[in-house]
Motif scaffolding. Sequence first.
Motif, PDB file in Angstrom:
ATOM      1  N   LYS A 689       0.134 -43.661 -17.250  1.00  0.00           N
ATOM      2  CA  LYS A 689       0.847 -44.676 -16.458  1.00  0.00           C
ATOM      3  C   LYS A 689       0.081 -45.086 -15.204  1.00  0.00           C
ATOM      4  O   LYS A 689       0.299 -46.178 -14.668  1.00  0.00           O
ATOM      5  CB  LYS A 689       2.224 -44.160 -16.078  1.00  0.00           C
ATOM      6  CG  LYS A 689       2.196 -42.946 -15.146  1.00  0.00           C
ATOM      7  CD  LYS A 689       3.587 -42.487 -14.778  1.00  0.00           C
ATOM      8  CE  LYS A 689       3.539 -41.290 -13.824  1.00  0.00           C
ATOM      9  NZ  LYS A 689       4.903 -40.859 -13.442  1.00  0.00           N
ATOM     10  N   ASN A 690      -0.833 -44.217 -14.731  1.00  0.00           N
ATOM     11  CA  ASN A 690      -1.634 -44.530 -13.547  1.00  0.00           C
ATOM     12  C   ASN A 690      -2.981 -45.138 -13.897  1.00  0.00           C
ATOM     13  O   ASN A 690      -3.807 -45.372 -13.007  1.00  0.00           O
ATOM     14  CB  ASN A 690      -1.843 -43.259 -12.720  1.00  0.00           C
ATOM     15  CG  ASN A 690      -0.537 -42.673 -12.220  1.00  0.00           C
ATOM     16  OD1 ASN A 690       0.324 -43.397 -11.716  1.00  0.00           O
ATOM     17  ND2 ASN A 690      -0.372 -41.371 -12.363  1.00  0.00           N
ATOM     18  N   GLY A 691      -3.205 -45.368 -15.184  1.00  0.00           N
ATOM     19  CA  GLY A 691      -4.469 -45.957 -15.611  1.00  0.00           C
ATOM     20  C   GLY A 691      -5.601 -44.967 -15.736  1.00  0.00           C
ATOM     21  O   GLY A 691      -6.764 -45.365 -15.822  1.00  0.00           O
ATOM     22  N   ASN A 692      -5.294 -43.705 -15.765  1.00  0.00           N
ATOM     23  CA  ASN A 692      -6.328 -42.685 -15.898  1.00  0.00           C
ATOM     24  C   ASN A 692      -6.496 -42.289 -17.357  1.00  0.00           C
ATOM     25  O   ASN A 692      -5.515 -42.160 -18.091  1.00  0.00           O
ATOM     26  CB  ASN A 692      -5.974 -41.452 -15.072  1.00  0.00           C
ATOM     27  CG  ASN A 692      -5.889 -41.767 -13.592  1.00  0.00           C
ATOM     28  OD1 ASN A 692      -6.657 -42.581 -13.071  1.00  0.00           O
ATOM     29  ND2 ASN A 692      -4.954 -41.138 -12.903  1.00  0.00           N
ATOM     30  N   MET A 693      -7.751 -42.088 -17.763  1.00  0.00           N
ATOM     31  CA  MET A 693      -8.036 -41.715 -19.140  1.00  0.00           C
ATOM     32  C   MET A 693      -7.794 -40.219 -19.304  1.00  0.00           C
ATOM     33  O   MET A 693      -8.713 -39.399 -19.235  1.00  0.00           O
ATOM     34  CB  MET A 693      -9.473 -42.084 -19.505  1.00  0.00           C
ATOM     35  CG  MET A 693      -9.793 -41.921 -20.987  1.00  0.00           C
ATOM     36  SD  MET A 693     -11.527 -42.263 -21.390  1.00  0.00           S
ATOM     37  CE  MET A 693     -11.552 -44.032 -21.233  1.00  0.00           C
ATOM     38  N   LEU A 694      -6.532 -39.889 -19.499  1.00  0.00           N
ATOM     39  CA  LEU A 694      -6.117 -38.505 -19.641  1.00  0.00           C
ATOM     40  C   LEU A 694      -5.173 -38.388 -20.829  1.00  0.00           C
ATOM     41  O   LEU A 694      -4.382 -39.295 -21.089  1.00  0.00           O
ATOM     42  CB  LEU A 694      -5.410 -38.014 -18.372  1.00  0.00           C
ATOM     43  CG  LEU A 694      -6.245 -38.048 -17.074  1.00  0.00           C
ATOM     44  CD1 LEU A 694      -5.361 -37.741 -15.882  1.00  0.00           C
ATOM     45  CD2 LEU A 694      -7.401 -37.058 -17.164  1.00  0.00           C
TER      46      LEU A 694
END
Length: 839
Positions: A689-694
Motif C-alpha cells: 500500500k506504500n508502494g514498496n516492493m515487499l
Amino acid sequence: MNAWSGEDGDVMGPTVARAASSAKPNTPPLKNGNDLRESGYLIAVGSRTSRFRRKYKKRLPFIVIIIIFILLLIAFIIITILYALAIHRKPPKICRSPECLRSAANLALSMDMTANPCENFYQYVCGNWGSDHPRPDAYRSYDWFRDKQTKVYTIVRDFLNRNTSHQPKAVQQAKDMFLGCMNTETLDKRGLKPVIAVLETLGLPPFPTFINATEDFDYSAYTFDWLDTVIKVKTQIGMDVLIGFDIFTDPKNSSVYRLIMGSPETTNPFPSTHTERKRHNGRRNLKDLINFITKTTDFLYKIDRRSDKADVDEEKIAHIHKIFYAELMKLFVLEEDAVNKSKLTELELDQNIIHTADEYYEASTDIYELESDNSTDIDDEDFQNIPEYTVDEIQSHTDSVVENNNGTASPIWKRYLEGIFNVSNTVLDFENDKILVSEPDLKYMSLMAAYVSKTPPVVLELYIWIKVVEVMSIHTTTELRDMFQRAYEQTHAHETIPPRSLQCANAVNDMLGMAVSYGIADPHFFNVTKPKIITMIDELKNSLAHLVGQARWMDDNTKVATYQKIIEMKTLIGFPDWLLEDGKLEEYYEGIEIDPEKHLENMININQVKTKKVLNKFREGNNFTWATDPTEVNAYHTFQENTITVPMVMLQHPFFDLGLDSLNYGSLGTVLGHEITHGFDNFGRQFDKNGNMLPWWSNNTISSFVNMTRCFVDQYSEYYLPELDEHVDGKKTLGENIADNGGLREALAALKHHLRKRGPEPKLPGFEHMTPEQLFFLSYGNLWCGVSTRDSLKSDLEDEHSPQMFRARGALQNSEEFARAWHCPPGSAMNPHKRCVIF
C-alpha cells in the motif's frame, strides 16, 4: 297440478287430486316403506336439503348476473384507468444534449449492423470506424487515442499562436519556443552553426576525425577522452551514450531515491518529429525496471527507430542508413569548408566519408548487440532482489571482465558519477550511496567496458559524434529535415512527418507541458469535472473491494491487505492543484530561459535545467509528483507511489463527457478500472500500500493466483492475426490483459451501483431499444476502434498490450453479464463455455 316436478332431482311424488275439504279422504291400505315412499307418503331425510337447493336454484341466475356485473364493472374501471394513464403517460425520456447526440452519431457511424454481436462484437461495434475515420498518412495506425492526441496538438498550436496578455512567464516562454520552432527562415539562415557550437562544448570536432580529410593523419597517435565527452553529453543535453544513468525511487522504500545504472536509457532527449513516444533500439534493462515500476495504458503506439517494414531486407536497410550517415557527415564537412582545405580530391574525400559511414554502422551494430544479447526477460522475483553495489564493486567486476577479454581496464564508474554530479549541489558518498544494477545490466556494463578498452579512440569519437549529431540536426535546417524524412520513409511504410505546426506544438508540449496545460486548462474543472471523476473512482474502488471480497482464491489476511491498498491508493486527476496558483508555474520552471531566435539552444537549456533538478533531488524525499503532463492522452499507474494519474485530456470526448453515465463508465470508467487493477495484477501484487516492493500476499494466495493466470495466457495466446500468420503472446501481455478484464468488471459494477443510487438514465437517440448495460458494452467496444497497417500490427505483437481488437474481445468473452445483455447463446464466440476471471 305439479307441486315440484323434475326429471333428475327429488320430487314430492305423482300428481295429487284434492277433494273438497269436507270430503273424507280415502285411506289406502298400509304398505311397506318402499311403497310408501313411491306413493309419496314418506319423505327421506335428505329431501330437506333438496328443498333448499330448489330455493337457491331460483336465486342462482340472479347471483351469476350480479357477479358478472361486478366483474364487468371492475374491468371497466381498470380499462378506464389504463386508458387515462396511457393518455397522460410521457414517452421515454430521450437525451437530446449535444453530448448525447454526438455519442449516438459516433456509435452509429462506427457500427456494422450486419455483424452478429454474439459472434464478432468488435466488427459489430467498429466495422465502419475506419471509413468514418480515414487514417492520416502520418500514422501507421489510427484510433481514438491518436485522434485525440492530434486534436490536443492542434489545440496547443492554436493557443501558442494566439496573442494573450497577463500570462505567467512560463506560458510566454512556451509561446516564444513555438515561434522559434516555426521560424524555419531563421533556422535555415543559422544552418549547422548551433550544432557545431554544441559539439565544441562537448569536446567533439565539427566533423568526425575518422573521415581523415588530410592524407597524412595518424590514427594510432590520436587520443580522445570518450568518458569525459559521455559525461558532458549527459549533463549538457540530457542524453545517454554508452552508459545509462538515472535517479529513481527505491523499489523497497518509495520515500527515498536511488542511483540506477545500466545500458543507455535516454537515447533521444529531444521531442520526436513524428509526435511519437521515444523508444530505444531494443530491450533495455534499466528501462525494463522503470516500466515495471510505472505501468501505463500506453495508448500511443511507440515506433521503433529501426525499421519493421516487412518487404525491406536487412541489407537494404543497412544501405539506406549508411547513405544517410554519409550525407549527414558530408554536410558538416561542407559547412567547415573541409573540401577546399583538404589535400584530397573531392572523390577521395567522398570515399573516405562512405568508409566512415560503414565504420560507424559496424560499431553501432556491435554496441547494439551488447545491449540486446544481454537483455533477457526478468522474472517477477528478480525485481524484488535487484542487486546493489558500491562503485568500487562495480569497477572491480568490470575490470575482471575487461582483462578476461584481453582488454586494458581503466577507472570508469566513479569518474562518471563524479562528473555527472559536478553540475549539481549533491555530493555523493561512495561508501553508502550504493547503485542498483540488474544482472543483465551489469553484464552489459562489463562487456561495454571491454569493448571500449579495445576500440580505437577515433572510432569511439565517431560513434559518439553521430549519436549526438543525429538527434540535434533534425531540429535545424530544412535540408536536414528533408534528408531525415527521405530515409525515414524508405524504412517506415505508410508514415510521413506531420505538418510543421503540429511538430512544433508537440515539441513545446513535450518540453514545457505544464505551461501549455496552464494555457488550455478549464477553470471550471475543479467545480464540475473533477467531482464527477472522484465519484467514479470511489465507485470503482468500492467495486474492486467487493469483487475481492467474493474471491475464493484469496485468504482473509491478503484480502485485508488488499482493502488497505485500495483505500490508500491516491489519484492525480486532470492537472496539479497548484497549476493555476499565482507564482507556482514560475517556480516550477525556474532557471529556464527561452530565446525565440534559438530553437535548438532552447531545448538544450530546458534539458540542462531538468537534469540539475533531478540530481539535486537525490537527497530529498519523494514528493509523489505527477508522472506525466496533463496534455498526454494516456493514463498511468505508478506502482511505487500507489497512485493513478489521469491527465485532463482524458477527461474529455471521446473518453468522457459522453452524455450518459453508461457510456462514460464503459469508456473512461474501464480505463480507470484498468489502472486501478494494475495495482493487483502479476506485477502490482508485489508492491504494498506504500508502494514498496515487499511481499504482502500469502504464498497460498500467490500460488492460486498464478494458477488462475494460466487461463488468461492460454486464452489470449489463441488469438490469431492472419495478416501476419502469428498469435498474440499471452504471457507477455498477461498483466495488461488482467487489467483490461478487471477494469471492465469494476466499471460495470460501478455503473450498476451508480444507476441504483441516481435512478434510471435517459435513452440514447437511435438506441432507445438498448439497456444501459448494452450501451456500456457498446462504449467499451468503441473505445478500441481503430485501423492498422500490417507494420503497426507487427509492432503491436511486440508490445505488452494485446492488439486492440483482442483487448475488446478478450474482456467481453470473459464477461457473463455481456452474454446476458446481448442474449448470446451458450457456445457462441462471445459466450464461450470457459471464462477467465480473477477479479
